[in-house]
Design an enzyme around this catalytic site. Structure first.
Site, PDB file in Angstrom:
ATOM      1  N   GLU B 128      37.540  38.005  40.799  1.00 45.88           N
ATOM      2  CA  GLU B 128      38.839  38.658  40.619  1.00 45.88           C
ATOM      3  C   GLU B 128      39.184  38.783  39.140  1.00 45.88           C
ATOM      4  O   GLU B 128      39.761  39.779  38.713  1.00 45.88           O
ATOM      5  CB  GLU B 128      39.950  37.874  41.337  1.00 45.88           C
ATOM      6  CG  GLU B 128      39.905  37.952  42.849  1.00 45.88           C
ATOM      7  CD  GLU B 128      40.199  39.343  43.382  1.00 45.88           C
ATOM      8  OE1 GLU B 128      39.412  40.254  43.083  1.00 45.88           O
ATOM      9  OE2 GLU B 128      41.202  39.520  44.096  1.00 45.88           O
ATOM     10  N   THR B 180      44.715  47.966  39.445  1.00 46.72           N
ATOM     11  CA  THR B 180      45.484  46.732  39.495  1.00 46.72           C
ATOM     12  C   THR B 180      46.035  46.394  38.113  1.00 46.72           C
ATOM     13  O   THR B 180      47.180  45.988  37.965  1.00 46.72           O
ATOM     14  CB  THR B 180      44.596  45.571  39.986  1.00 46.72           C
ATOM     15  OG1 THR B 180      44.079  45.936  41.259  1.00 46.72           O
ATOM     16  CG2 THR B 180      45.392  44.288  40.137  1.00 46.72           C
TER      17      THR B 180
END
Lengths: 306, 306
Positions: B128, B180
Protein backbone atom coordinates in the site's frame (compact mmCIF):
# COMPACT_ATOMS: atom_id res chain seq x y z
CA UNK A 1 -51.88 15.56 45.82
CA UNK A 2 -49.68 12.89 44.29
CA UNK A 3 -46.06 12.83 45.48
CA UNK A 4 -43.05 10.79 44.40
CA UNK A 5 -39.47 10.50 45.64
CA UNK A 6 -36.67 9.72 43.20
CA UNK A 7 -32.91 9.28 43.20
CA UNK A 8 -31.18 11.05 40.31
CA UNK A 9 -27.70 9.66 39.64
CA UNK A 10 -24.37 11.26 38.92
CA UNK A 11 -22.96 10.51 35.48
CA UNK A 12 -19.70 10.61 33.56
CA UNK A 13 -19.90 12.34 30.18
CA UNK A 14 -17.47 11.89 27.27
CA UNK A 15 -15.88 8.69 28.60
CA UNK A 16 -12.46 9.93 27.48
CA UNK A 17 -12.61 9.65 23.69
CA UNK A 18 -16.36 10.18 23.18
CA UNK A 19 -16.58 13.96 23.58
CA UNK A 20 -20.24 15.05 23.47
CA UNK A 21 -21.52 11.61 22.42
CA UNK A 22 -21.03 9.16 25.30
CA UNK A 23 -22.24 9.08 28.90
CA UNK A 24 -22.49 6.61 31.78
CA UNK A 25 -24.78 6.68 34.84
CA UNK A 26 -23.26 5.93 38.27
CA UNK A 27 -24.83 4.26 41.28
CA UNK A 28 -23.32 6.91 43.57
CA UNK A 29 -23.58 9.76 44.36
CA UNK A 30 -27.21 10.70 43.64
CA UNK A 31 -29.55 13.62 44.32
CA UNK A 32 -32.73 13.05 46.31
CA UNK A 33 -35.81 14.70 44.87
CA UNK A 34 -39.44 14.81 46.04
CA UNK A 35 -41.95 15.99 43.47
CA UNK A 36 -45.61 16.79 44.13
CA UNK A 37 -48.24 17.34 41.45
CA UNK A 38 -50.38 20.43 42.11
CA UNK A 39 -53.44 21.99 40.47
CA UNK A 40 -51.86 25.42 39.93
CA UNK A 41 -49.81 26.16 36.83
CA UNK A 42 -46.70 27.09 38.74
CA UNK A 43 -43.43 25.48 39.77
CA UNK A 44 -42.10 25.88 43.30
CA UNK A 45 -38.63 24.65 44.19
CA UNK A 46 -36.97 24.30 47.56
CA UNK A 47 -33.43 23.06 48.20
CA UNK A 48 -32.61 21.36 51.52
CA UNK A 49 -28.91 21.16 50.69
CA UNK A 50 -26.41 23.95 51.36
CA UNK A 51 -25.23 24.73 47.81
CA UNK A 52 -26.98 28.12 47.46
CA UNK A 53 -28.64 27.05 44.22
CA UNK A 54 -31.28 29.53 42.94
CA UNK A 55 -34.74 28.32 43.95
CA UNK A 56 -36.54 30.60 41.49
CA UNK A 57 -37.89 28.05 39.02
CA UNK A 58 -36.77 29.73 35.80
CA UNK A 59 -33.22 30.03 37.16
CA UNK A 60 -33.06 26.45 38.41
CA UNK A 61 -32.12 23.62 36.03
CA UNK A 62 -34.86 21.35 37.34
CA UNK A 63 -37.33 24.22 36.98
CA UNK A 64 -36.26 24.90 33.39
CA UNK A 65 -36.72 21.21 32.56
CA UNK A 66 -40.16 21.10 34.22
CA UNK A 67 -41.23 24.23 32.33
CA UNK A 68 -40.24 22.53 29.06
CA UNK A 69 -42.36 19.55 30.06
CA UNK A 70 -45.33 21.72 31.10
CA UNK A 71 -45.24 23.33 27.66
CA UNK A 72 -46.48 19.99 26.33
CA UNK A 73 -49.23 19.60 28.95
CA UNK A 74 -52.68 21.11 28.43
CA UNK A 75 -54.14 20.54 31.90
CA UNK A 76 -53.95 23.13 34.64
CA UNK A 77 -51.21 21.49 36.69
CA UNK A 78 -47.92 22.44 38.31
CA UNK A 79 -45.22 21.00 40.57
CA UNK A 80 -43.72 21.49 44.00
CA UNK A 81 -40.17 20.17 44.11
CA UNK A 82 -37.90 19.59 47.08
CA UNK A 83 -34.29 18.82 46.18
CA UNK A 84 -31.48 17.56 48.32
CA UNK A 85 -28.36 17.58 46.17
CA UNK A 86 -25.52 15.21 46.97
CA UNK A 87 -23.76 15.65 43.62
CA UNK A 88 -21.60 18.73 44.01
CA UNK A 89 -22.30 21.44 41.45
CA UNK A 90 -19.26 22.06 39.25
CA UNK A 91 -17.78 18.62 39.96
CA UNK A 92 -17.99 17.33 36.39
CA UNK A 93 -20.19 14.48 37.60
CA UNK A 94 -23.41 15.63 35.96
CA UNK A 95 -24.92 17.57 38.86
CA UNK A 96 -27.12 19.78 36.68
CA UNK A 97 -28.18 16.82 34.51
CA UNK A 98 -29.27 14.88 37.60
CA UNK A 99 -31.46 17.81 38.62
CA UNK A 100 -33.01 18.22 35.19
CA UNK A 101 -33.45 14.53 34.46
CA UNK A 102 -34.64 13.66 37.96
CA UNK A 103 -37.36 16.30 37.82
CA UNK A 104 -38.82 15.28 34.46
CA UNK A 105 -38.58 11.53 35.05
CA UNK A 106 -40.42 12.04 38.36
CA UNK A 107 -43.00 14.26 36.66
CA UNK A 108 -43.56 11.67 33.97
CA UNK A 109 -44.29 9.00 36.57
CA UNK A 110 -46.83 11.31 38.22
CA UNK A 111 -48.34 11.89 34.75
CA UNK A 112 -48.61 8.14 34.17
CA UNK A 113 -45.76 7.89 31.67
CA UNK A 114 -47.32 9.94 28.92
CA UNK A 115 -43.91 10.96 27.56
CA UNK A 116 -41.21 8.82 25.94
CA UNK A 117 -37.65 8.70 27.25
CA UNK A 118 -36.61 10.71 24.21
CA UNK A 119 -39.17 13.40 25.13
CA UNK A 120 -37.77 13.48 28.66
CA UNK A 121 -34.23 13.98 27.34
CA UNK A 122 -35.50 16.89 25.25
CA UNK A 123 -37.15 18.51 28.29
CA UNK A 124 -34.11 17.97 30.49
CA UNK A 125 -31.85 19.53 27.86
CA UNK A 126 -33.57 22.84 28.62
CA UNK A 127 -31.96 22.52 32.07
CA UNK A 128 -28.54 21.84 30.55
CA UNK A 129 -28.97 24.88 28.31
CA UNK A 130 -29.57 26.98 31.41
CA UNK A 131 -26.56 25.49 33.20
CA UNK A 132 -23.94 25.66 30.46
CA UNK A 133 -25.43 27.60 27.57
CA UNK A 134 -25.28 24.51 25.36
CA UNK A 135 -27.96 21.90 24.71
CA UNK A 136 -26.05 18.72 25.28
CA UNK A 137 -27.34 15.32 26.30
CA UNK A 138 -24.31 13.27 27.27
CA UNK A 139 -25.15 13.45 30.99
CA UNK A 140 -28.93 13.65 30.55
CA UNK A 141 -29.26 10.55 28.36
CA UNK A 142 -27.60 8.10 30.79
CA UNK A 143 -29.64 9.64 33.66
CA UNK A 144 -32.88 8.96 31.76
CA UNK A 145 -31.98 5.66 30.05
CA UNK A 146 -29.50 4.24 32.59
CA UNK A 147 -26.27 2.44 31.78
CA UNK A 148 -24.04 3.67 28.97
CA UNK A 149 -25.62 5.70 26.20
CA UNK A 150 -24.48 6.89 22.81
CA UNK A 151 -25.90 10.19 21.59
CA UNK A 152 -25.28 9.68 17.88
CA UNK A 153 -26.87 13.01 17.06
CA UNK A 154 -28.52 15.91 18.87
CA UNK A 155 -30.38 17.29 15.83
CA UNK A 156 -32.23 15.04 15.19
CA UNK A 157 -31.97 13.43 18.62
CA UNK A 158 -30.74 9.84 18.32
CA UNK A 159 -29.92 7.97 21.53
CA UNK A 160 -28.70 4.38 21.62
CA UNK A 161 -28.40 2.30 24.81
CA UNK A 162 -25.22 0.22 24.71
CA UNK A 163 -24.63 -3.15 26.33
CA UNK A 164 -21.55 -3.29 28.58
CA UNK A 165 -19.69 -5.71 30.87
CA UNK A 166 -19.48 -5.20 34.68
CA UNK A 167 -17.48 -2.02 35.32
CA UNK A 168 -16.38 -0.28 38.51
CA UNK A 169 -15.75 3.43 38.60
CA UNK A 170 -13.47 5.36 40.91
CA UNK A 171 -14.09 9.10 40.63
CA UNK A 172 -12.11 11.73 42.49
CA UNK A 173 -13.34 15.30 42.76
CA UNK A 174 -10.51 17.66 43.69
CA UNK A 175 -12.24 20.64 45.27
CA UNK A 176 -11.31 23.27 42.72
CA UNK A 177 -13.77 25.01 40.43
CA UNK A 178 -13.89 24.46 36.66
CA UNK A 179 -16.98 25.88 34.96
CA UNK A 180 -18.34 23.92 32.00
CA UNK A 181 -18.57 27.13 30.01
CA UNK A 182 -14.87 27.95 30.68
CA UNK A 183 -13.84 24.37 29.91
CA UNK A 184 -15.59 24.72 26.54
CA UNK A 185 -14.05 28.05 25.71
CA UNK A 186 -10.48 26.80 25.90
CA UNK A 187 -11.14 24.19 23.21
CA UNK A 188 -9.95 25.01 19.71
CA UNK A 189 -12.66 25.22 17.04
CA UNK A 190 -10.50 23.26 14.59
CA UNK A 191 -8.65 20.01 15.09
CA UNK A 192 -6.08 18.19 12.98
CA UNK A 193 -7.64 15.59 10.69
CA UNK A 194 -4.97 13.08 11.75
CA UNK A 195 -5.97 13.56 15.40
CA UNK A 196 -9.66 13.27 14.53
CA UNK A 197 -8.90 9.97 12.78
CA UNK A 198 -7.04 8.67 15.84
CA UNK A 199 -9.97 9.76 18.01
CA UNK A 200 -12.63 8.05 15.92
CA UNK A 201 -10.54 4.87 15.86
CA UNK A 202 -10.60 4.96 19.65
CA UNK A 203 -14.33 5.68 19.81
CA UNK A 204 -15.02 2.78 17.46
CA UNK A 205 -12.79 0.58 19.63
CA UNK A 206 -14.53 1.68 22.83
CA UNK A 207 -18.01 0.94 21.43
CA UNK A 208 -16.82 -2.47 20.20
CA UNK A 209 -15.15 -3.11 23.58
CA UNK A 210 -18.38 -2.35 25.48
CA UNK A 211 -20.59 -4.43 23.17
CA UNK A 212 -18.18 -7.36 22.93
CA UNK A 213 -17.36 -7.22 26.67
CA UNK A 214 -13.67 -6.95 25.75
CA UNK A 215 -11.94 -5.30 28.72
CA UNK A 216 -8.54 -5.10 27.03
CA UNK A 217 -10.03 -3.31 24.03
CA UNK A 218 -11.89 -0.90 26.33
CA UNK A 219 -8.59 -0.15 28.02
CA UNK A 220 -6.67 0.41 24.76
CA UNK A 221 -9.42 2.68 23.45
CA UNK A 222 -9.53 4.98 26.50
CA UNK A 223 -7.28 7.56 24.84
CA UNK A 224 -8.21 11.16 24.03
CA UNK A 225 -5.83 13.08 21.75
CA UNK A 226 -8.11 16.10 21.27
CA UNK A 227 -9.83 17.33 24.44
CA UNK A 228 -7.72 15.93 27.28
CA UNK A 229 -4.42 17.57 26.24
CA UNK A 230 -6.17 20.97 26.48
CA UNK A 231 -8.41 20.52 29.50
CA UNK A 232 -6.07 18.49 31.69
CA UNK A 233 -3.97 21.60 32.37
CA UNK A 234 -6.89 22.88 34.47
CA UNK A 235 -6.73 19.87 36.80
CA UNK A 236 -3.88 19.64 39.34
CA UNK A 237 -2.24 16.22 39.50
CA UNK A 238 -4.10 14.90 36.45
CA UNK A 239 -1.28 13.02 34.74
CA UNK A 240 0.15 11.58 37.95
CA UNK A 241 -3.28 10.37 39.07
CA UNK A 242 -3.93 8.73 35.72
CA UNK A 243 -0.58 6.97 35.42
CA UNK A 244 -0.61 5.74 39.05
CA UNK A 245 -4.16 4.42 38.67
CA UNK A 246 -3.27 2.54 35.49
CA UNK A 247 -0.27 1.02 37.26
CA UNK A 248 -2.69 -0.04 40.01
CA UNK A 249 -4.61 -2.07 37.44
CA UNK A 250 -7.27 0.32 36.16
CA UNK A 251 -8.37 -0.14 32.53
CA UNK A 252 -7.96 3.59 32.01
CA UNK A 253 -9.88 6.80 32.43
CA UNK A 254 -9.65 10.54 32.19
CA UNK A 255 -11.56 13.74 32.81
CA UNK A 256 -15.19 13.28 33.85
CA UNK A 257 -17.26 15.63 31.70
CA UNK A 258 -15.55 19.00 31.70
CA UNK A 259 -13.77 18.25 34.99
CA UNK A 260 -12.29 18.73 37.47
CA UNK A 261 -13.29 15.19 38.53
CA UNK A 262 -11.15 12.36 37.21
CA UNK A 263 -12.69 8.92 36.74
CA UNK A 264 -11.02 5.57 36.22
CA UNK A 265 -12.67 2.31 35.08
CA UNK A 266 -11.80 -1.05 36.59
CA UNK A 267 -12.82 -4.61 35.93
CA UNK A 268 -13.44 -5.46 39.59
CA UNK A 269 -14.12 -3.74 42.89
CA UNK A 270 -10.76 -4.60 44.47
CA UNK A 271 -8.96 -2.74 41.67
CA UNK A 272 -11.37 0.20 42.01
CA UNK A 273 -10.41 0.37 45.71
CA UNK A 274 -6.69 0.20 44.88
CA UNK A 275 -7.26 3.07 42.45
CA UNK A 276 -8.93 5.04 45.24
CA UNK A 277 -5.79 4.65 47.38
CA UNK A 278 -3.62 6.10 44.59
CA UNK A 279 -5.93 9.09 44.15
CA UNK A 280 -5.92 9.72 47.89
CA UNK A 281 -2.13 9.56 48.03
CA UNK A 282 -1.72 12.22 45.33
CA UNK A 283 -4.21 14.74 46.73
CA UNK A 284 -3.17 14.20 50.37
CA UNK A 285 0.41 14.99 49.38
CA UNK A 286 -0.67 18.03 47.35
CA UNK A 287 -2.86 19.27 50.21
CA UNK A 288 -5.89 19.62 47.94
CA UNK A 289 -9.31 18.75 49.41
CA UNK A 290 -11.07 15.98 47.52
CA UNK A 291 -13.98 13.57 47.54
CA UNK A 292 -13.76 10.07 46.13
CA UNK A 293 -16.56 7.76 45.03
CA UNK A 294 -16.08 4.06 44.38
CA UNK A 295 -19.13 2.82 42.55
CA UNK A 296 -20.46 0.87 39.55
CA UNK A 297 -22.57 1.54 36.47
CA UNK A 298 -26.20 2.37 37.28
CA UNK A 299 -28.26 0.39 34.78
CA UNK A 300 -31.55 2.17 35.57
CA UNK A 301 -30.86 5.90 35.65
CA UNK A 302 -33.30 7.98 37.70
CA UNK A 303 -35.40 5.65 39.83
CA UNK A 304 -38.10 5.75 42.45
CA UNK A 305 -36.61 5.82 45.98
CA UNK A 306 -37.40 2.67 47.96
CA UNK B 1 7.96 -26.75 -5.95
CA UNK B 2 4.88 -26.00 -3.89
CA UNK B 3 2.19 -23.96 -5.63
CA UNK B 4 -1.06 -22.45 -4.43
CA UNK B 5 -3.91 -20.57 -6.11
CA UNK B 6 -5.85 -17.93 -4.17
CA UNK B 7 -8.68 -15.48 -4.75
CA UNK B 8 -7.96 -12.00 -3.33
CA UNK B 9 -11.14 -9.99 -2.84
CA UNK B 10 -12.08 -6.41 -3.57
CA UNK B 11 -12.85 -4.31 -0.52
CA UNK B 12 -14.56 -1.10 0.48
CA UNK B 13 -12.51 1.18 2.72
CA UNK B 14 -13.86 3.94 4.98
CA UNK B 15 -17.50 2.76 4.88
CA UNK B 16 -18.65 6.38 4.64
CA UNK B 17 -17.98 7.77 8.12
CA UNK B 18 -15.00 5.59 9.10
CA UNK B 19 -12.23 7.31 7.15
CA UNK B 20 -8.98 5.32 7.49
CA UNK B 21 -10.37 2.99 10.19
CA UNK B 22 -13.05 0.75 8.62
CA UNK B 23 -13.03 -1.73 5.75
CA UNK B 24 -15.22 -4.50 4.34
CA UNK B 25 -14.25 -7.42 2.09
CA UNK B 26 -16.50 -8.25 -0.90
CA UNK B 27 -17.26 -11.59 -2.50
CA UNK B 28 -16.83 -10.05 -5.98
CA UNK B 29 -14.78 -9.02 -7.85
CA UNK B 30 -11.53 -10.79 -6.90
CA UNK B 31 -8.02 -11.18 -8.30
CA UNK B 32 -6.71 -14.65 -9.15
CA UNK B 33 -3.18 -15.32 -7.99
CA UNK B 34 -0.93 -18.38 -8.33
CA UNK B 35 2.11 -18.42 -6.08
CA UNK B 36 4.99 -20.89 -6.28
CA UNK B 37 7.68 -21.32 -3.63
CA UNK B 38 11.19 -21.45 -5.12
CA UNK B 39 14.68 -22.08 -3.75
CA UNK B 40 16.19 -18.86 -5.10
CA UNK B 41 16.00 -15.64 -3.10
CA UNK B 42 14.18 -13.73 -5.81
CA UNK B 43 10.65 -12.71 -6.68
CA UNK B 44 9.35 -13.06 -10.21
CA UNK B 45 5.96 -11.64 -11.16
CA UNK B 46 3.93 -12.09 -14.30
CA UNK B 47 0.54 -10.53 -15.05
CA UNK B 48 -1.88 -12.30 -17.38
CA UNK B 49 -4.33 -9.39 -17.31
CA UNK B 50 -4.12 -6.38 -19.62
CA UNK B 51 -3.63 -3.57 -17.08
CA UNK B 52 0.04 -2.82 -17.91
CA UNK B 53 1.02 -3.18 -14.25
CA UNK B 54 4.81 -3.18 -13.66
CA UNK B 55 6.06 -6.75 -13.32
CA UNK B 56 9.39 -5.73 -11.79
CA UNK B 57 8.97 -7.01 -8.25
CA UNK B 58 10.08 -3.89 -6.37
CA UNK B 59 7.64 -1.78 -8.41
CA UNK B 60 4.71 -4.15 -7.99
CA UNK B 61 2.53 -3.98 -4.86
CA UNK B 62 2.47 -7.76 -4.48
CA UNK B 63 6.24 -7.80 -4.91
CA UNK B 64 6.75 -5.12 -2.27
CA UNK B 65 4.58 -7.09 0.16
CA UNK B 66 6.47 -10.33 -0.56
CA UNK B 67 9.81 -8.58 -0.04
CA UNK B 68 8.59 -7.36 3.36
CA UNK B 69 7.66 -10.95 4.22
CA UNK B 70 10.99 -12.35 2.95
CA UNK B 71 12.79 -9.91 5.27
CA UNK B 72 11.48 -12.05 8.14
CA UNK B 73 12.51 -15.36 6.57
CA UNK B 74 15.99 -16.80 7.04
CA UNK B 75 15.84 -19.67 4.53
CA UNK B 76 17.02 -19.30 0.95
CA UNK B 77 13.60 -19.12 -0.66
CA UNK B 78 11.75 -16.94 -3.15
CA UNK B 79 8.47 -16.79 -5.06
CA UNK B 80 7.12 -16.93 -8.59
CA UNK B 81 3.79 -15.15 -8.81
CA UNK B 82 1.26 -15.12 -11.63
CA UNK B 83 -1.51 -12.55 -11.24
CA UNK B 84 -4.72 -12.16 -13.13
CA UNK B 85 -6.35 -8.98 -11.88
CA UNK B 86 -10.10 -8.58 -12.14
CA UNK B 87 -10.29 -5.63 -9.73
CA UNK B 88 -9.62 -2.56 -11.84
CA UNK B 89 -6.67 -0.47 -10.64
CA UNK B 90 -7.81 2.99 -9.59
CA UNK B 91 -11.41 1.87 -9.01
CA UNK B 92 -11.46 2.56 -5.28
CA UNK B 93 -12.29 -1.09 -4.66
CA UNK B 94 -8.98 -2.05 -3.08
CA UNK B 95 -7.17 -3.32 -6.16
CA UNK B 96 -3.68 -2.76 -4.76
CA UNK B 97 -4.65 -4.19 -1.36
CA UNK B 98 -5.95 -7.37 -3.01
CA UNK B 99 -2.58 -7.79 -4.75
CA UNK B 100 -0.56 -7.19 -1.59
CA UNK B 101 -2.78 -9.20 0.74
CA UNK B 102 -3.32 -12.04 -1.72
CA UNK B 103 0.43 -12.50 -2.19
CA UNK B 104 1.36 -12.64 1.49
CA UNK B 105 -1.63 -14.78 2.55
CA UNK B 106 -0.70 -17.25 -0.19
CA UNK B 107 2.96 -17.15 0.84
CA UNK B 108 2.01 -17.81 4.46
CA UNK B 109 0.05 -20.91 3.48
CA UNK B 110 3.09 -22.18 1.53
CA UNK B 111 5.21 -21.44 4.63
CA UNK B 112 2.81 -23.44 6.84
CA UNK B 113 1.23 -20.42 8.56
CA UNK B 114 4.30 -19.25 10.39
CA UNK B 115 3.04 -15.65 10.45
CA UNK B 116 0.03 -14.18 12.26
CA UNK B 117 -2.69 -12.26 10.46
CA UNK B 118 -1.33 -9.10 12.03
CA UNK B 119 2.12 -9.87 10.57
CA UNK B 120 0.53 -10.36 7.15
CA UNK B 121 -1.20 -6.97 7.39
CA UNK B 122 2.17 -5.40 8.20
CA UNK B 123 3.82 -7.01 5.16
CA UNK B 124 0.94 -6.08 2.86
CA UNK B 125 1.08 -2.46 4.04
CA UNK B 126 4.45 -2.23 2.27
CA UNK B 127 2.47 -2.75 -0.93
CA UNK B 128 0.00 0.00 0.00
CA UNK B 129 2.90 2.31 0.73
CA UNK B 130 4.21 1.68 -2.79
CA UNK B 131 0.76 2.26 -4.32
CA UNK B 132 -0.31 5.42 -2.51
CA UNK B 133 2.65 6.68 -0.51
CA UNK B 134 0.79 6.06 2.75
CA UNK B 135 0.82 2.99 4.99
CA UNK B 136 -2.85 2.38 5.50
CA UNK B 137 -4.63 -0.85 6.34
CA UNK B 138 -8.32 -0.20 5.77
CA UNK B 139 -8.38 -2.33 2.59
CA UNK B 140 -5.63 -4.74 3.66
CA UNK B 141 -7.19 -5.72 6.99
CA UNK B 142 -10.54 -6.92 5.58
CA UNK B 143 -8.65 -8.79 2.80
CA UNK B 144 -6.59 -10.66 5.41
CA UNK B 145 -9.21 -11.08 8.18
CA UNK B 146 -12.40 -11.17 6.06
CA UNK B 147 -15.68 -9.48 6.92
CA UNK B 148 -15.71 -6.00 8.40
CA UNK B 149 -12.63 -4.81 10.26
CA UNK B 150 -11.86 -1.87 12.48
CA UNK B 151 -8.30 -0.57 12.41
CA UNK B 152 -8.34 1.22 15.76
CA UNK B 153 -4.73 2.25 15.36
CA UNK B 154 -1.92 1.87 12.82
CA UNK B 155 0.92 2.60 15.28
CA UNK B 156 0.69 0.32 17.19
CA UNK B 157 -1.33 -1.85 14.83
CA UNK B 158 -4.67 -2.80 16.41
CA UNK B 159 -7.20 -4.63 14.24
CA UNK B 160 -10.61 -5.76 15.48
CA UNK B 161 -12.95 -8.05 13.51
CA UNK B 162 -16.54 -6.87 13.87
CA UNK B 163 -19.67 -8.98 13.79
CA UNK B 164 -22.28 -7.83 11.26
CA UNK B 165 -25.72 -8.81 9.93
CA UNK B 166 -26.26 -10.03 6.33
CA UNK B 167 -25.45 -7.14 3.98
CA UNK B 168 -25.58 -6.79 0.20
CA UNK B 169 -23.36 -4.35 -1.62
CA UNK B 170 -23.97 -2.67 -4.95
CA UNK B 171 -20.83 -0.95 -6.20
CA UNK B 172 -20.63 1.09 -9.37
CA UNK B 173 -17.33 2.04 -10.91
CA UNK B 174 -17.71 4.95 -13.31
CA UNK B 175 -14.73 4.66 -15.65
CA UNK B 176 -12.95 7.86 -14.74
CA UNK B 177 -9.60 8.03 -13.02
CA UNK B 178 -9.13 9.28 -9.42
CA UNK B 179 -5.70 8.59 -7.94
CA UNK B 180 -5.61 7.83 -4.23
CA UNK B 181 -2.76 10.28 -3.81
CA UNK B 182 -4.78 13.07 -5.51
CA UNK B 183 -7.88 12.20 -3.48
CA UNK B 184 -5.77 12.60 -0.33
CA UNK B 185 -4.25 15.89 -1.38
CA UNK B 186 -7.57 17.69 -1.70
CA UNK B 187 -8.45 16.96 1.93
CA UNK B 188 -7.95 19.77 4.42
CA UNK B 189 -5.44 19.10 7.20
CA UNK B 190 -7.79 20.64 9.78
CA UNK B 191 -11.47 19.99 10.37
CA UNK B 192 -14.06 21.76 12.49
CA UNK B 193 -14.42 20.21 15.94
CA UNK B 194 -18.22 20.28 15.57
CA UNK B 195 -17.94 18.25 12.35
CA UNK B 196 -15.51 15.84 13.98
CA UNK B 197 -18.03 15.33 16.82
CA UNK B 198 -20.82 14.64 14.32
CA UNK B 199 -18.52 12.19 12.51
CA UNK B 200 -17.55 10.25 15.64
CA UNK B 201 -21.21 10.04 16.65
CA UNK B 202 -21.87 8.40 13.30
CA UNK B 203 -18.90 6.05 13.60
CA UNK B 204 -20.04 5.00 17.06
CA UNK B 205 -23.54 4.46 15.67
CA UNK B 206 -22.24 2.42 12.73
CA UNK B 207 -20.18 0.13 14.98
CA UNK B 208 -23.15 -0.35 17.31
CA UNK B 209 -25.39 -0.96 14.28
CA UNK B 210 -23.10 -3.69 12.94
CA UNK B 211 -22.64 -5.41 16.31
CA UNK B 212 -26.30 -5.17 17.32
CA UNK B 213 -27.51 -6.13 13.81
CA UNK B 214 -29.59 -2.95 13.75
CA UNK B 215 -30.15 -2.10 10.09
CA UNK B 216 -31.96 1.18 10.79
CA UNK B 217 -29.07 2.40 12.95
CA UNK B 218 -26.56 1.38 10.26
CA UNK B 219 -28.57 3.43 7.78
CA UNK B 220 -28.79 6.51 10.01
CA UNK B 221 -25.05 6.35 10.72
CA UNK B 222 -23.96 6.20 7.07
CA UNK B 223 -23.27 9.93 6.93
CA UNK B 224 -19.91 11.59 6.28
CA UNK B 225 -19.66 15.33 6.97
CA UNK B 226 -15.87 15.55 6.53
CA UNK B 227 -14.49 13.62 3.56
CA UNK B 228 -17.47 13.12 1.25
CA UNK B 229 -18.29 16.84 0.79
CA UNK B 230 -14.73 17.34 -0.54
CA UNK B 231 -14.17 14.17 -2.55
CA UNK B 232 -17.62 13.79 -4.06
CA UNK B 233 -16.95 16.69 -6.43
CA UNK B 234 -14.50 14.38 -8.26
CA UNK B 235 -17.25 11.85 -9.00
CA UNK B 236 -19.83 12.66 -11.70
CA UNK B 237 -23.41 11.91 -10.68
CA UNK B 238 -22.49 11.19 -7.07
CA UNK B 239 -25.37 12.93 -5.31
CA UNK B 240 -28.00 11.77 -7.77
CA UNK B 241 -26.82 8.16 -7.55
CA UNK B 242 -26.87 8.25 -3.77
CA UNK B 243 -30.31 9.82 -3.40
CA UNK B 244 -31.91 7.57 -6.04
CA UNK B 245 -30.41 4.46 -4.43
CA UNK B 246 -31.71 5.46 -1.01
CA UNK B 247 -35.15 6.00 -2.49
CA UNK B 248 -34.86 2.50 -3.96
CA UNK B 249 -34.49 1.13 -0.43
CA UNK B 250 -30.75 1.08 0.18
CA UNK B 251 -29.62 1.62 3.78
CA UNK B 252 -27.11 4.18 2.53
CA UNK B 253 -23.62 4.37 1.16
CA UNK B 254 -21.04 6.67 -0.32
CA UNK B 255 -17.60 6.78 -1.87
CA UNK B 256 -15.72 3.47 -1.85
CA UNK B 257 -12.23 4.19 -0.56
CA UNK B 258 -10.95 7.26 -2.38
CA UNK B 259 -13.32 6.71 -5.29
CA UNK B 260 -14.48 6.95 -7.97
CA UNK B 261 -16.57 3.85 -7.16
CA UNK B 262 -19.77 4.41 -5.20
CA UNK B 263 -21.10 1.63 -2.99
CA UNK B 264 -24.51 1.23 -1.41
CA UNK B 265 -25.50 -1.23 1.34
CA UNK B 266 -28.81 -3.09 1.31
CA UNK B 267 -30.53 -5.47 3.64
CA UNK B 268 -31.47 -7.97 0.92
CA UNK B 269 -30.45 -8.96 -2.59
CA UNK B 270 -33.63 -7.70 -4.26
CA UNK B 271 -32.94 -4.19 -2.99
CA UNK B 272 -29.30 -4.46 -4.07
CA UNK B 273 -30.57 -5.29 -7.60
CA UNK B 274 -33.01 -2.36 -7.53
CA UNK B 275 -30.07 -0.14 -6.53
CA UNK B 276 -28.12 -1.48 -9.52
CA UNK B 277 -30.93 -0.36 -11.85
CA UNK B 278 -30.76 3.20 -10.46
CA UNK B 279 -26.99 3.35 -10.91
CA UNK B 280 -27.31 2.09 -14.49
CA UNK B 281 -29.97 4.66 -15.28
CA UNK B 282 -27.80 7.57 -14.15
CA UNK B 283 -24.62 6.54 -15.98
CA UNK B 284 -26.43 5.43 -19.15
CA UNK B 285 -28.05 8.85 -19.34
CA UNK B 286 -24.74 10.62 -18.65
CA UNK B 287 -22.97 8.50 -21.28
CA UNK B 288 -20.24 7.47 -18.82
CA UNK B 289 -18.88 3.93 -19.07
CA UNK B 290 -19.31 1.96 -15.85
CA UNK B 291 -19.10 -1.43 -14.23
CA UNK B 292 -21.47 -2.58 -11.52
CA UNK B 293 -21.02 -5.36 -8.98
CA UNK B 294 -23.88 -6.76 -6.89
CA UNK B 295 -22.35 -8.83 -4.13
CA UNK B 296 -22.26 -9.54 -0.40
CA UNK B 297 -19.74 -9.36 2.43
CA UNK B 298 -16.89 -11.86 2.10
CA UNK B 299 -16.44 -13.31 5.58
CA UNK B 300 -13.13 -15.05 4.78
CA UNK B 301 -10.93 -12.56 2.95
CA UNK B 302 -8.22 -14.07 0.73
CA UNK B 303 -8.92 -17.76 0.30
CA UNK B 304 -7.60 -20.79 -1.52
CA UNK B 305 -9.25 -21.20 -4.94
CA UNK B 306 -11.38 -24.35 -5.14
Amino acid sequence: MKTIRVHAPASVANLVCGFDILGMALNEPYDEMTLTLTDKREINIRHTDSFKIPEQADKNVAGAALYALLDEVKENIGFDLVVHKNILPGSGLGSSAAGSAGAVVAANILLENRFSKEDLVRFAMAGEKLASGVKHADNIAPCVYGGITLIRSIFPLDIISLDFPPLYITAVHPQIEVKTSDARQILRKEVLLKNAIRQWGNIAGLIAGFLQHDYALIGRSLEDVIIEPVRSVLIPGFHEVKSRCKEAGSLGGGISGSGPSIFMLSQDKATAKAVEAEMKAVYEREGIDYRIYVTSVNPNGVQVAQ
